[in-house]
Design a protein around this motif. Structure first.
Motif, PDB file in Angstrom:
ATOM      1  N   LEU A 196      55.738  63.562  97.320  1.00  0.00           N
ATOM      2  CA  LEU A 196      55.846  64.691  98.954  1.00  0.00           C
ATOM      3  C   LEU A 196      55.021  65.840  97.958  1.00  0.00           C
ATOM      4  O   LEU A 196      54.093  66.948  99.207  1.00  0.00           O
ATOM      5  N   MET A 197      55.390  66.200  97.745  1.00  0.00           N
ATOM      6  CA  MET A 197      55.225  67.668  96.349  1.00  0.00           C
ATOM      7  C   MET A 197      53.402  67.663  95.914  1.00  0.00           C
ATOM      8  O   MET A 197      53.047  66.855  95.520  1.00  0.00           O
ATOM      9  N   PHE A 198      52.821  68.950  95.926  1.00  0.00           N
ATOM     10  CA  PHE A 198      51.723  69.403  95.087  1.00  0.00           C
ATOM     11  C   PHE A 198      51.506  69.897  94.577  1.00  0.00           C
ATOM     12  O   PHE A 198      52.265  71.597  94.383  1.00  0.00           O
ATOM     13  N   GLY A 199      50.853  69.646  93.364  1.00  0.00           N
ATOM     14  CA  GLY A 199      51.317  69.988  91.805  1.00  0.00           C
ATOM     15  C   GLY A 199      49.705  71.272  92.205  1.00  0.00           C
ATOM     16  O   GLY A 199      48.939  70.947  92.715  1.00  0.00           O
ATOM     17  N   THR A 200      50.218  71.508  90.781  1.00  0.00           N
ATOM     18  CA  THR A 200      48.951  72.893  90.539  1.00  0.00           C
ATOM     19  C   THR A 200      49.049  73.021  89.877  1.00  0.00           C
ATOM     20  O   THR A 200      50.224  72.771  88.374  1.00  0.00           O
ATOM     21  N   LYS A 201      48.272  73.876  88.816  1.00  0.00           N
ATOM     22  CA  LYS A 201      48.161  75.035  87.497  1.00  0.00           C
ATOM     23  C   LYS A 201      48.240  76.143  87.618  1.00  0.00           C
ATOM     24  O   LYS A 201      47.200  77.090  88.218  1.00  0.00           O
ATOM     25  N   LEU A 202      49.247  76.695  86.576  1.00  0.00           N
ATOM     26  CA  LEU A 202      49.033  78.625  86.630  1.00  0.00           C
ATOM     27  C   LEU A 202      48.376  78.432  84.708  1.00  0.00           C
ATOM     28  O   LEU A 202      49.498  77.972  84.317  1.00  0.00           O
ATOM     29  N   GLY A 203      47.708  79.367  84.857  1.00  0.00           N
ATOM     30  CA  GLY A 203      46.295  79.537  83.252  1.00  0.00           C
ATOM     31  C   GLY A 203      45.022  79.033  83.268  1.00  0.00           C
ATOM     32  O   GLY A 203      45.439  78.534  83.988  1.00  0.00           O
ATOM     33  N   ALA A 204      44.948  79.718  82.140  1.00  0.00           N
ATOM     34  CA  ALA A 204      43.185  80.457  82.800  1.00  0.00           C
ATOM     35  C   ALA A 204      43.515  78.968  81.564  1.00  0.00           C
ATOM     36  O   ALA A 204      41.522  78.047  82.119  1.00  0.00           O
ATOM     37  N   SER A 205      43.529  78.398  80.490  1.00  0.00           N
ATOM     38  CA  SER A 205      42.942  77.306  79.982  1.00  0.00           C
ATOM     39  C   SER A 205      43.872  75.803  80.104  1.00  0.00           C
ATOM     40  O   SER A 205      45.031  76.230  80.416  1.00  0.00           O
TER      41      SER A 205
END
Ligand code: ATP
Length: 512
Positions: A196-205
């Motif tokens: 159930l977790m939503f993933g996301t991204k940290l960082g520019a590239s």
């Protein structure tokens, strides 16, 4: 109002009066995401405050925290969410609709409970004053049959989920002949687990970005800060850390308005205790939290405890406080005895000690934790749906009234000049200016006064003050009560004192 009708009315009233809107409505909305409008935001804030004051302000040994939504990704490995934060899903091959397999079974049991309620109603009618509900529930063979069947089903469901026996969950759905509410067919897929977790991204590239999760609960922010708070606050066990904030879950089925959302707000408190004392603190917090709910005055019969058959990986005891929503009894708050699972696990994954030196026991240990966790949006729905009533009046007309507990009502008082002339608006405006320092107040001079009362009834405003010609002469006003529609003539000072007392936190939380 019948339950389904009430629920429809809840949705339309929430929108029409500025309480809750569908998110991004102009783009046809985003499923299971909602925005709170000008009235809703105030009700929500007042409910949050009602919780915060009861938990933090009134308890010397509970402090607050506001941890970030984004956390180091290892947090969710340690907490078990990466591996075990799953719901069992099942699809109907004909309607292509997706369901939570456990919820399908629980809804089936809910129907058995409705049958029991019907038997009780019938019997109450038949026996009149001589009816003894407790005895009837304990002895009527039909009621006992439904109850036994429901208990057996829930027990089996709990066991299969605990053993990860998804094939048996499917068998249960088949044996109970549960059909898809949309297609009416029993053509089901296998049951699968879904994280159930939503993933996301940290960082520019893209290459260097770190995978993160939006937090699925606020609790972990508290655990990772346990030592920071304990040391800097010089806290001694037992003590608690409370926090309110957004949580995110990619819910499989989200069809019940703000009951099940993908972005929602939690109000959680972790109470750190010496190992071995968890049983007594579990009993303490169960009782304390139920009393808090009762203090809102929504009717004690509308709450019940539900003990968990299937315990989460971190718990040694757990129950829910359920509320009777328009669609039946459902979880409003969870109370969990979490052992030392979280702190120990964070110790292991971080390599940092998360222990407490107990001066009485003269030893270091990882504290045990008792958690109380309530969804603010669910609390909103409980209060709002219970408060919304359609009332027939003696003169044959009807009114829509939102009987919100005065302490959480968005507007406490509306000041209304009887007419828009003769100096009455000026007096009413001066009174509004005075009152606004102590409470939320609305000023309204449009339309006939009867219509203005009705509008305030629909917004849940518990009091109206009307300024009329007599006010000019003797400084008295009429105070009109939302719930009874009774009116009383008082001096402005008396009216102000009466309302201040009625809406004060002390008046409501003082009974705890
Ligand atoms: P459910 O069984 O209904 O999915 P849960 O047992 O997963 O709930 P917890 O993880 O114990 O819920 O979360 C604590 C509280 O957060 C719940 O009692 C509920 O009030 C609230 N909550 C959980 N999920 C949601 C959601 N999707 N939308 C709104 N509130 C939620």
């Amino acid at each position: 109002m019948a339950n389904q009708e009430l629920f429809k009315k809840v949705l339309s009233h929430a929108k029409e009066y500025g309480f809750v809107f569908q998110s991004s409505e102009i783009y046809d909305g985003l499923s299971a995401v909602y925005d709170y409008g000008q009235q809703g935001v105030a009700l929500k804030k007042n409910l949050r405050d009602y919780w915060w004051k009861a938990m933090v302000q009134l308890n010397e040994n509970i402090v607050g925290l506001d941890a970030a939504i984004l956390m180091h990704p290892t947090t969710w490995k340690a907490s078990g969410h990466v591996d075990a934060f799953n719901d069992p899903l099942i699809d109907n091959k004909d309607s292509k609709k997706r369901y939570r397999a456990d919820v399908l079974v629980e809804d089936y049991v809910g129907k058995l409970e409705t049958k029991i309620e019907k038997e009780v109603k019938k019997a109450a009618k038949r026996f009149g004053d001589a009816f003894d509900k407790e005895q009837f529930l304990a002895t009527n063979p039909r009621v006992l049959g439904y109850k036994e069947k429901g208990d057996a089903i829930l027990k089996r469901l709990g066991k299969s989920l605990e053993n990860e026996d998804l094939a048996d969950v499917k068998s249960l759905i088949e044996e109970l002949e549960i059909v898809c509410p949309v297609s009416g067919s029993k053509n089901w897929t296998e049951v699968k687990q879904f994280n159930l977790m939503f993933g996301t991204k940290l960082g520019a590239s893209a290459e260097s970005a770190t995978e993160l999760y939006l937090r699925p609960e606020t609790a972990q922010g508290i655990f990772v800060n346990f030592l920071n708070v304990q040391k800097t606050g010089r806290m001694k066990l037992p003590f608690g850390i409370a926090q309110t904030g957004k949580a995110f879950r990619n819910e499989i089925v989200a069809r019940q308005f703000i009951f099940r959302m993908r972005e929602f707000e939690q109000m959680e408190m972790q109470f750190f205790i010496p190992p071995g004392t968890q049983k007594e603190w579990y009993a303490h917090w169960k009782e304390t939290r139920l009393k808090w709910h009762h203090s809102l005055g929504l009717g004690e019969d509308n709450y019940r405890f539900h003990d968990h058959e299937k315990l989460a990986h971190y718990a040694d005891a757990a129950c829910d406080i359920e509320f009777k929503f328009p669609f039946g009894f459902k979880e409003l708050e969870g109370i969990h005895s979490r052992t030392d699972f979280d702190l120990s696990s964070h110790e292991e994954f971080s390599g940092k000690k998360l222990q407490y030196f107990d001066p009485e026991r003269q030893e270091n240990y990882v504290p045990y934790v008792l958690e109380t966790s309530i969804g603010l949006d669910r609390l909103f729905l409980a209060v709002f749906s219970h408060a919304l009533q359609e009332e027939s009046l003696e003169d044959g007309s009807s009114r829509t009234v939102l009987r919100l507990p005065a302490v959480v009502a968005p507007t406490k008082v509306a000041v209304l000049p009887l007419v828009k002339k003769d100096g009455l608006p000026a007096i009413a405006k001066t009174l509004t200016e005075e009152l606004k320092w102590d409470m939320t107040v609305a000023y309204d001079e449009k339309d006939a006064v009867g219509r203005r009362y009705r509008r305030q009834d629909a917004l849940g405003t518990p009091f109206c003050i009307t300024v009329d010609h007599q006010t000019v002469e003797d400084q008295t006003v009429t105070i009109r009560y939302r719930d009874t529609m009774a009116q009383e003539r008082l001096t402005m000072t008396e009216a102000k004192a009466k309302i201040s007392k009625a809406v004060s936190f002390q008046n409501w939380l003082g009974q705890l």
